[in-house]
Design an enzyme around this catalytic site. Structure first.
Site, PDB file in Angstrom:
ATOM      1  N   LYS A  41       0.759  -1.029   0.591  1.00  0.00           N
ATOM      2  CA  LYS A  41      -0.290  -0.017   0.382  1.00  0.00           C
ATOM      3  C   LYS A  41       1.176   1.413   0.121  1.00  0.00           C
ATOM      4  CE  LYS A  41      -3.769  -2.501   2.770  1.00  0.00           C
ATOM      5  NZ  LYS A  41      -4.734  -1.713   3.676  1.00  0.00           N
ATOM      6  N   ARG A  90     -15.925  -6.769   8.211  1.00  0.00           N
ATOM      7  CA  ARG A  90     -17.086  -6.233   7.696  1.00  0.00           C
ATOM      8  C   ARG A  90     -18.035  -6.931   6.566  1.00  0.00           C
ATOM      9  NH1 ARG A  90     -13.140  -2.122   5.390  1.00  0.00           N
ATOM     10  NH2 ARG A  90     -12.467  -4.152   4.108  1.00  0.00           N
ATOM     11  N   SER A 129     -11.264   2.416   5.418  1.00  0.00           N
ATOM     12  CA  SER A 129     -10.225   4.005   5.272  1.00  0.00           C
ATOM     13  C   SER A 129     -10.198   4.174   3.759  1.00  0.00           C
ATOM     14  CB  SER A 129      -8.539   3.394   5.645  1.00  0.00           C
ATOM     15  OG  SER A 129      -9.033   2.874   6.573  1.00  0.00           O
TER      16      SER A 129
END
Length: 163
Positions: A41, A90, A129
């Site tokens: 990332k 999630r 995010s």
């Protein structure tokens, strides 16, 4: 004393992350939130900024410690003598990826590291995010997603000032 590790990029920390941290702090004597340097990332915030944002966000949780690390999670666990990793879920799409990582960590640690999955509170199940950064990049309202101080930092990164 039972210590658990909650690793992540936290770029930025969201209410979903904070929900998991708070709940884990009730389950374990000590929770180490480890901000990772993730080579896959490109973070918006520096490692130091992410650590500081988390420290500010969890300052009222006495048994939560914020640290950073680089490298393999199981090596960090071994160094800190941690045997429990916390991961948030999630949706079912998270589970497949997280299960693979959990099984890999279990195998590489010679069964020394277990993963505990906590499902995210439904009101935060849409949060990531990446989504928060996308909304902020267009000066959208992220107040339901992150604490006010984090929102201010995000808007500033994208050149916006909010009143």
């Amino acid at each position: 004393m039972k210590t658990a590790l909650y690793p992540g990029s936290f770029d930025p920390v969201t209410y979903g992350h904070l929900d998991i941290i708070k709940r884990a702090s009730l389950m374990f004597d000590k929770v180490i939130v480890a901000v990772m340097c993730n080579s896959a990332k490109t973070p918006l915030f520096t490692l130091d900024e992410r650590v500081k944002m988390l420290e500010e966000s969890v300052k009222d949780l006495d048994n939560v410690i914020i640290e950073s690390f680089d490298g393999l999670l199981i090596n960090y666990c071994k160094e800190k003598n941690i045997h429990i990793v916390i991961r948030g879920l999630r949706a079912i799409t998270d589970f497949e990826y997280e299960l693979q990582i959990a099984q890999t960590n279990k195998e590489l640690s010679h069964n020394e590291v277990d993963t505990v999955f906590l499902t995210t509170n439904l009101k935060y199940s849409y949060l990531s995010s990446s989504v928060v950064k996308e909304i902020a990049s267009y000066n959208g309202d992220i107040t339901p997603c992150v604490p006010p101080s984090i929102a201010d930092k995000l808007y500033k990164k994208f050149g916006y000032t909010r009143t």
